[in-house]
Design a protein around this motif. Structure first.
Motif, PDB file in Angstrom:
ATOM      1  N   TYR A 151       1.006  -1.378  -0.010  1.00 10.54           N
ATOM      2  CA  TYR A 151       0.074  -0.031   0.079  1.00 10.54           C
ATOM      3  C   TYR A 151       0.872   1.226  -0.076  1.00 10.54           C
ATOM      4  O   TYR A 151       0.698   2.229  -0.643  1.00 10.54           O
ATOM      5  CB  TYR A 151      -0.945   0.085   1.376  1.00 10.54           C
ATOM      6  CG  TYR A 151      -1.671   1.205   1.519  1.00 10.54           C
ATOM      7  CD1 TYR A 151      -2.844   1.373   0.845  1.00 10.54           C
ATOM      8  CD2 TYR A 151      -1.367   2.289   2.360  1.00 10.54           C
ATOM      9  CE1 TYR A 151      -3.546   2.501   1.011  1.00 10.54           C
ATOM     10  CE2 TYR A 151      -1.937   3.396   2.738  1.00 10.54           C
ATOM     11  CZ  TYR A 151      -3.370   3.572   2.130  1.00 10.54           C
ATOM     12  OH  TYR A 151      -4.118   4.638   2.153  1.00 10.54           O
ATOM     13  N   PHE A 218      -3.064   6.530   7.307  1.00  7.29           N
ATOM     14  CA  PHE A 218      -4.540   6.317   6.915  1.00  7.29           C
ATOM     15  C   PHE A 218      -5.461   7.310   7.077  1.00  7.29           C
ATOM     16  O   PHE A 218      -6.558   7.365   6.478  1.00  7.29           O
ATOM     17  CB  PHE A 218      -4.997   5.060   7.397  1.00  7.29           C
ATOM     18  CG  PHE A 218      -4.222   3.711   7.314  1.00  7.29           C
ATOM     19  CD1 PHE A 218      -4.401   3.259   6.211  1.00  7.29           C
ATOM     20  CD2 PHE A 218      -3.429   3.340   8.291  1.00  7.29           C
ATOM     21  CE1 PHE A 218      -3.683   2.060   5.846  1.00  7.29           C
ATOM     22  CE2 PHE A 218      -2.658   2.087   8.160  1.00  7.29           C
ATOM     23  CZ  PHE A 218      -2.801   1.398   6.925  1.00  7.29           C
ATOM     24  N   ASN A 222      -7.535   2.212  11.597  1.00  3.73           N
ATOM     25  CA  ASN A 222      -7.270   1.126  10.637  1.00  3.73           C
ATOM     26  C   ASN A 222      -7.419  -0.271  11.464  1.00  3.73           C
ATOM     27  O   ASN A 222      -6.283  -0.472  11.932  1.00  3.73           O
ATOM     28  CB  ASN A 222      -6.137   1.037   9.658  1.00  3.73           C
ATOM     29  CG  ASN A 222      -6.139   0.437   8.541  1.00  3.73           C
ATOM     30  OD1 ASN A 222      -5.984  -0.630   8.550  1.00  3.73           O
ATOM     31  ND2 ASN A 222      -6.726   0.998   7.409  1.00  3.73           N
ATOM     32  N   LEU A 307      -7.405   0.617   1.840  1.00  3.23           N
ATOM     33  CA  LEU A 307      -6.209   0.035   1.725  1.00  3.23           C
ATOM     34  C   LEU A 307      -6.317  -1.033   0.751  1.00  3.23           C
ATOM     35  O   LEU A 307      -5.464  -1.177  -0.043  1.00  3.23           O
ATOM     36  CB  LEU A 307      -5.884  -0.334   3.076  1.00  3.23           C
ATOM     37  CG  LEU A 307      -4.497  -1.281   3.111  1.00  3.23           C
ATOM     38  CD1 LEU A 307      -3.933  -0.921   4.777  1.00  3.23           C
ATOM     39  CD2 LEU A 307      -4.734  -2.715   2.992  1.00  3.23           C
TER      40      LEU A 307
END
Length: 337
Positions: A151, A218, A222, A307
């Motif tokens: 990611y 993020f 998360n 994600l």
């Protein structure tokens, strides 16, 4: 005579009631899969086991430790385990594959994963953008440690093909891989990360053990480790699932108040990687990552979905029903007890 008859009836009824109570749990003996139990990512599982909370709930839980989270997921799909302590993102990924997998309690609100570079490569790899061409160690390909670094690379204009990923396991083997120069960088968890730091082997690039570090990646929470089952198992064994949820909720509340010394004393000594003080240091570094209430809110679900769809564009977010990835009904009952 009537009194004697009543007493006899009562004596016969008492064991019957006990059997009925024991029979409330449909599957008191069950098997749970996990990918790297000694890791602090899965600390709530170890504590639930060691503190006796499974037994308190009338359960005998056999824990199968696999090389990584992706392997424990495969075991659930294949039917060799009944439950998994694993990454929340698995529930989303499996829904895309028409497999109904649902989390029932959140164990970690932040991934707790750290991406770092070997001190030997610190001069040339100064940020995630410099990971192109690197050999990156992960617990196992396809696991959450792999997904996170993938990611980050894609957010920096790269693809997963721009680096080599090597499964290094979840304990001493991961430390050895970095020491021997078999990898240039690592995406891993505590206590491995703290051990490498203490040895002077690691420079941290990204740290999702903390609120600030997770928000930097993020933009919010998360969810990480959860307890999940097949929906078919949940429907067939609701009391068993409730008992498991109860055990983990008790664990989270214990962990919320426990001292680092109490935590270290509760886990097997081999989890310390030979250094109790270092294990305590690692726990303190990861403490913010644990859930205190077991819940997953909608914003966190959406963050996890982002994600996944970033790293796997074949997954259409419009076709994912996030409400079917987390069943909070068992958690609500656990809180009410």
């Amino acid at each position: 005579m009537k009194m004697r008859t009543l007493l006899l009836a009562a004596c016969l009824l008492i064991p019957a009631l006990g059997a009925a109570k024991a029979g409330e749990i449909e599957k008191p003996n069950l098997t749970l899969g996990v990918g790297g139990k000694p890791l602090l990512y899965y600390l709530p599982l170890t504590l639930a086991e060691r503190l006796g909370y499974f037994k308190e709930e009338g359960l005998t839980v056999e824990i199968n430790d696999f090389g990584g989270g992706s392997k424990s997921l495969q075991a659930l799909i294949g039917g060799s385990v009944d439950a998994v302590a694993g990454a929340y993102e698995h529930t989303i990924r499996m829904q895309d594959k028409k497999q109904d997998i649902r989390a029932v309690i959140d164990l970690g609100r932040y991934p707790g994963i750290v991406v770092g570079v070997s001190k030997r490569k610190a001069d040339t790899i100064k940020s995630v953008a410099d990971l192109k061409g690197a050999k990156i160690g992960v617990t196992a390909p396809g696991s959450s440690t792999y997904i996170l670094v993938q990611y980050l690379m894609m957010k920096n204009g790269m693809s997963a093909d721009d680096a080599s990923f090597i499964g290094v396991g979840s304990g001493a083997s991961a430390v050895a891989a970095m020491q021997k120069g078999e990898i240039d960088a690592i995406s891993h968890l505590d206590p491995v990360i703290s051990k490498l730091q203490d040895m002077g082997e690691l420079k941290i690039l990204v740290d999702t053990r903390t609120t600030a570090g997770t928000e930097a990646v993020f933009g919010g929470q998360n969810p990480a480790a959860v307890l999940y089952f097949k929906e078919s198992f949940i429907k067939a064994n609701p009391n068993t699932v409730q008992a498991m949820t109860n055990a983990f909720y008790k664990t989270l509340k214990w962990l919320e108040k426990a001292t680092p010394e109490e935590v270290a004393a509760a886990v097997p000594q081999e989890y310390w990687l030979g250094d109790k003080a270092l294990y305590i240091k690692a726990f303190n570094a990861s403490r913010e990552s644990y859930s205190t209430d077991g819940n997953i809110n909608e914003a966190s679900m959406k963050s996890a979905l982002n994600l996944i769809t970033t790293t796997d564009p074949k997954i259409d977010p419009a076709k994912i029903d996030l409400s079917k990835t987390f069943d909070g009904s068992f958690l609500a009952k656990a809180k009410g007890q």
